[in-house]
Design a protein around this motif. Structure first.
Motif, PDB file in Angstrom:
ATOM      1  N   SER A 272       0.827  -1.208   0.000  1.00  0.00           N
ATOM      2  CA  SER A 272       0.000   0.000   0.000  1.00  0.00           C
ATOM      3  C   SER A 272       0.862   1.260   0.000  1.00  0.00           C
ATOM      4  O   SER A 272       0.445   2.296  -0.482  1.00  0.00           O
ATOM      5  CB  SER A 272      -0.973  -0.009   1.173  1.00  0.00           C
ATOM      6  OG  SER A 272      -0.261  -0.051   2.389  1.00  0.00           O
ATOM      7  N   GLN A 273       2.067   1.166   0.561  1.00  0.00           N
ATOM      8  CA  GLN A 273       2.942   2.341   0.590  1.00  0.00           C
ATOM      9  C   GLN A 273       3.930   2.342  -0.581  1.00  0.00           C
ATOM     10  O   GLN A 273       4.846   3.168  -0.606  1.00  0.00           O
ATOM     11  CB  GLN A 273       3.709   2.399   1.914  1.00  0.00           C
ATOM     12  CG  GLN A 273       2.815   2.655   3.117  1.00  0.00           C
ATOM     13  CD  GLN A 273       2.120   3.989   3.041  1.00  0.00           C
ATOM     14  OE1 GLN A 273       2.715   4.981   2.641  1.00  0.00           O
ATOM     15  NE2 GLN A 273       0.834   4.021   3.370  1.00  0.00           N
ATOM     16  N   HIS A 274       3.749   1.427  -1.536  1.00  0.00           N
ATOM     17  CA  HIS A 274       4.614   1.360  -2.725  1.00  0.00           C
ATOM     18  C   HIS A 274       6.078   1.272  -2.356  1.00  0.00           C
ATOM     19  O   HIS A 274       6.910   1.962  -2.960  1.00  0.00           O
ATOM     20  CB  HIS A 274       4.413   2.593  -3.621  1.00  0.00           C
ATOM     21  CG  HIS A 274       2.989   2.840  -3.960  1.00  0.00           C
ATOM     22  ND1 HIS A 274       2.318   3.965  -3.548  1.00  0.00           N
ATOM     23  CD2 HIS A 274       2.101   2.108  -4.660  1.00  0.00           C
ATOM     24  CE1 HIS A 274       1.066   3.918  -3.990  1.00  0.00           C
ATOM     25  NE2 HIS A 274       0.903   2.809  -4.661  1.00  0.00           N
ATOM     26  N   LYS A 275       6.385   0.462  -1.336  1.00  0.00           N
ATOM     27  CA  LYS A 275       7.793   0.309  -0.985  1.00  0.00           C
ATOM     28  C   LYS A 275       8.467  -0.573  -2.026  1.00  0.00           C
ATOM     29  O   LYS A 275       8.028  -1.705  -2.260  1.00  0.00           O
ATOM     30  CB  LYS A 275       7.933  -0.326   0.416  1.00  0.00           C
ATOM     31  CG  LYS A 275       7.721   0.653   1.556  1.00  0.00           C
ATOM     32  CD  LYS A 275       8.856   1.654   1.705  1.00  0.00           C
ATOM     33  CE  LYS A 275       8.422   2.951   2.375  1.00  0.00           C
ATOM     34  NZ  LYS A 275       8.247   2.823   3.820  1.00  0.00           N
ATOM     35  N   ALA A 283      10.596  -9.372  -8.156  1.00  0.00           N
ATOM     36  CA  ALA A 283       9.363  -9.947  -8.696  1.00  0.00           C
ATOM     37  C   ALA A 283       8.892  -9.164  -9.927  1.00  0.00           C
ATOM     38  O   ALA A 283       8.460  -9.756 -10.931  1.00  0.00           O
ATOM     39  CB  ALA A 283       8.281  -9.959  -7.618  1.00  0.00           C
ATOM     40  N   MET A 284       9.014  -7.850  -9.889  1.00  0.00           N
ATOM     41  CA  MET A 284       8.565  -7.043 -11.028  1.00  0.00           C
ATOM     42  C   MET A 284       9.464  -7.203 -12.235  1.00  0.00           C
ATOM     43  O   MET A 284       9.030  -7.015 -13.363  1.00  0.00           O
ATOM     44  CB  MET A 284       8.513  -5.568 -10.632  1.00  0.00           C
ATOM     45  CG  MET A 284       7.311  -5.270  -9.760  1.00  0.00           C
ATOM     46  SD  MET A 284       7.321  -3.529  -9.347  1.00  0.00           S
ATOM     47  CE  MET A 284       6.620  -3.621  -7.722  1.00  0.00           C
ATOM     48  N   HIS A 289       3.500  -7.274 -14.655  1.00  0.00           N
ATOM     49  CA  HIS A 289       2.100  -7.081 -14.283  1.00  0.00           C
ATOM     50  C   HIS A 289       1.926  -6.684 -12.802  1.00  0.00           C
ATOM     51  O   HIS A 289       0.959  -6.019 -12.440  1.00  0.00           O
ATOM     52  CB  HIS A 289       1.363  -8.401 -14.562  1.00  0.00           C
ATOM     53  CG  HIS A 289      -0.113  -8.312 -14.370  1.00  0.00           C
ATOM     54  ND1 HIS A 289      -0.928  -7.509 -15.162  1.00  0.00           N
ATOM     55  CD2 HIS A 289      -0.935  -8.900 -13.457  1.00  0.00           C
ATOM     56  CE1 HIS A 289      -2.185  -7.628 -14.745  1.00  0.00           C
ATOM     57  NE2 HIS A 289      -2.219  -8.462 -13.724  1.00  0.00           N
ATOM     58  N   ILE A 290       2.893  -7.086 -11.969  1.00  0.00           N
ATOM     59  CA  ILE A 290       2.786  -6.809 -10.527  1.00  0.00           C
ATOM     60  C   ILE A 290       2.793  -5.300 -10.254  1.00  0.00           C
ATOM     61  O   ILE A 290       2.121  -4.827  -9.332  1.00  0.00           O
ATOM     62  CB  ILE A 290       3.922  -7.527  -9.752  1.00  0.00           C
ATOM     63  CG1 ILE A 290       3.674  -9.047  -9.834  1.00  0.00           C
ATOM     64  CG2 ILE A 290       4.003  -7.082  -8.298  1.00  0.00           C
ATOM     65  CD1 ILE A 290       4.795  -9.897  -9.257  1.00  0.00           C
ATOM     66  N   HIS A 291       3.527  -4.549 -11.063  1.00  0.00           N
ATOM     67  CA  HIS A 291       3.584  -3.093 -10.897  1.00  0.00           C
ATOM     68  C   HIS A 291       2.174  -2.510 -10.897  1.00  0.00           C
ATOM     69  O   HIS A 291       1.794  -1.731 -10.007  1.00  0.00           O
ATOM     70  CB  HIS A 291       4.428  -2.478 -12.019  1.00  0.00           C
ATOM     71  CG  HIS A 291       4.848  -1.049 -11.754  1.00  0.00           C
ATOM     72  ND1 HIS A 291       3.976   0.007 -11.882  1.00  0.00           N
ATOM     73  CD2 HIS A 291       6.042  -0.519 -11.380  1.00  0.00           C
ATOM     74  CE1 HIS A 291       4.633   1.134 -11.596  1.00  0.00           C
ATOM     75  NE2 HIS A 291       5.877   0.843 -11.282  1.00  0.00           N
ATOM     76  N   GLY A 292       1.392  -2.928 -11.865  1.00  0.00           N
ATOM     77  CA  GLY A 292       0.017  -2.428 -11.959  1.00  0.00           C
ATOM     78  C   GLY A 292      -0.860  -2.888 -10.803  1.00  0.00           C
ATOM     79  O   GLY A 292      -1.693  -2.132 -10.307  1.00  0.00           O
TER      80      GLY A 292
END
Lengths: 357, 357
Positions: A272-275, A283-284, A289-292
């Motif tokens: 939620s905090q885009h850490k 993973a990205m 797709h995980i970024h989105g």
């Protein structure tokens, strides 16, 4: 998975148990030092005005809730491994200062991340925003709550120094370095989260600064320096940076997959905090797709978790953690310290790398 | 209104001019110490990562914009009045520490008060919220900007200690007391603003803690202690608390009626932030209608100003300031310090009480 190195001889086993018991007894004294320090401050201000003790009480609540005392433990281990006298109250003050600094960082972090809970209770900024609202006070409740947390964290930062002033002066240069570096690392973390660009090299650098050095390497060196053994710094740095990275990777895994009832922290905050944690960064790289899933609204943390598991990265992170623990322990294999303390540092590495909270 | 005490003899005039020049020369060195300290830190982190210097640069901007250096000036005056050696670099470090602490307080205060400008430039939290927005970064711009300001202020707080570690150790107890007390005073101020109940006794207590002690009394005692003259503390406390209250009352008047182009700060902040200043507390005791002008929407600062003037309280505050300056100067009339420094402290009292920014 074994989490203890068992020495082969009976005598070795006894010494290892003794080493660990010494650290634990001193940690008990650290906890008492924190409580008595705050009690004395409270007594001094209680007569001034009822409002004068609110910030002190917020710190006492966090101390009493109890933390893992990771940084004090490494400070004490560094000191004792370096041959420091366990009866010197100065090292208890130094270890208490590290914990008080950490309490400051937690209170401020919870504002940065808008975390809901800390050590199983409402975070300071939320608690005071709620009080503000329920009392119908003037102004914005959010600004009030965050303002109180800001001042409570500042007070802890100031108290950390007051505690450190009772530690051996030789520990001070490392202490100063530790503190400014962690603030700078925090800024880098906040900026990287805002940018949210996939950059595992940057994620590793931030993990190195924020965890490797702040949590393990520099507390160890504070302890060794207090014992007059600054010469141990290079080996402790190598150990601390590796084990600290393992500590941070476990943190990333616990945030993503851990049980918040166990950790006392909100789960999934990194999402939620885009850490841009190393876990997410890797993973990205494998699955764009995980970024989105993280940045676009409408996705649940469970969707992110499932997709993360599919990439196979969590297992890779586990393997990386194991490698880091090995690397850290190898770094102190030839350090000029008592073998008992070498074993204890190895055990400590295993405990932080394989903790469940 | 005279703002200088002119000694009667030519020799006296020369000594007074010399005293003031010594303080000003040392203040120049304080400014250089702050700049060179930050430049060294910047050089150390510039190689790490481009993001690692952002927080340091924010502090340099505030140092270069220049402040009034009130706290360093009182620290130096306390030191020199106590017979300290002006060539000792330790006192420059102590005075620089006080200014760095103040920079931390300003950055954090601007978040608490949501101030727009500081030292004639956008406040740190606003600048970074704007950058966040213009770059289209992830997350909330307000939280990012306030988070950066939080970390920048934390860094300054940590640096203030690093600077103070180069000062004579005898100054440290007063330094610790000064710092924790100001944080507690800040909390009381924020809470009193939220409650916004008319309580001039509480307003005076907060002014005593936040200004009397933080700005004047304790910086003087830090200086005198550094020179080994902690025995001067009682007289300096009495002087500092009176002159500090005068300083704060001038602050209240400047906020209400001053020129923001001159002060470099947003005008009328005490109204919009519901600060229960002594000025407002007294005025509301005389005219209950002012409470509504401040707390209810739809009223302009000019309406508040007009109504304040009608109560006659601003003139009373002016008279009170004059009485405080007299009281402060009387407190040091018999203090065992060189008469030259007694005159200079009297001049400093007049300068802070009758400043226009």
């Amino acid at each position: 998975m074994t989490t203890e190195v068992i020495p082969r001889t009976a005598q070795g086993q006894e010494s290892a148990a003794l080493a660990r018991r010494t650290v634990e007894e001193l940690l008990q004294r650290v906890q008492e030092r924190l409580s008595s320090f705050l009690a004395a401050e409270r007594a001094r201000y209680a007569e001034v005005n009822e409002r004068a003790v609110v910030a002190i009480d917020a710190l006492s609540d966090l101390v009493e809730a109890g933390g893992k005392l990771v940084r004090p433990a490494f400070c004490l281990a560094g000191y004792l491994a370096a041959g420091g006298d366990p009866e010197d109250p100065g090292i208890v003050a130094a270890a208490a200062a590290l914990e008080m600094l950490h309490i400051s960082a937690l209170v401020h972090d919870d504002v940065l991340d808008d975390s809901r809970t800390r050590r199983g209770k409402p975070a300071v900024h939320l608690l005071h925003a709620t009080l503000h609202r329920s009392r119908g006070w003037q102004g914005e409740s959010r600004r009030f709550g965050e303002g109180v947390a800001l001042l409570v964290g500042d007070l802890a930062l100031v108290y950390s120094d007051e505690l450190m002033s009772h530690a051996p002066a030789a520990a001070r240069p490392e202490w100063h370095h530790l503190r400014s570096e962690v603030m700078i690392g925090q800024y880098m973390d906040v900026a990287a989260a805002a940018e949210f660009s996939v950059d595992p090299a940057l994620s590793r650098l931030i993990a190195l600064i924020k965890s490797g050095r702040y949590t393990i390497h520099r507390p160890l060196v504070v302890g060794a320096s207090a014992a007059g053994r600054a010469d141990l710094a290079p080996a402790l740095a190598e150990y601390g940076e590796a084990v600290g990275e393992a500590f941070q990777l476990r943190d990333d895994l616990l945030d993503a997959f851990g049980d918040s009832a166990q950790t006392g922290k909100t789960a999934g905050l990194d999402f939620s905090q885009h850490k841009m944690t190393l876990l997410l960064g890797w993973a990205m790289q494998r699955d764009a797709h995980i970024h989105g899933l993280i940045t676009e609204p409408g996705h649940t943390p469970d969707e992110v978790r499932g997709r993360l598991l599919d990439t196979g990265v969590p297992e890779d992170v586990e393997r990386h953690i194991a490698g880091l623990v090995d690397k850290g322990c190898a770094a102190i294999a030839d350090a000029p310290v008592d073998p008992v303390w070498r074993s204890e540092l190895t055990n400590m590495a295993l405990r932080v790398a394989y903790r469940n909270k």
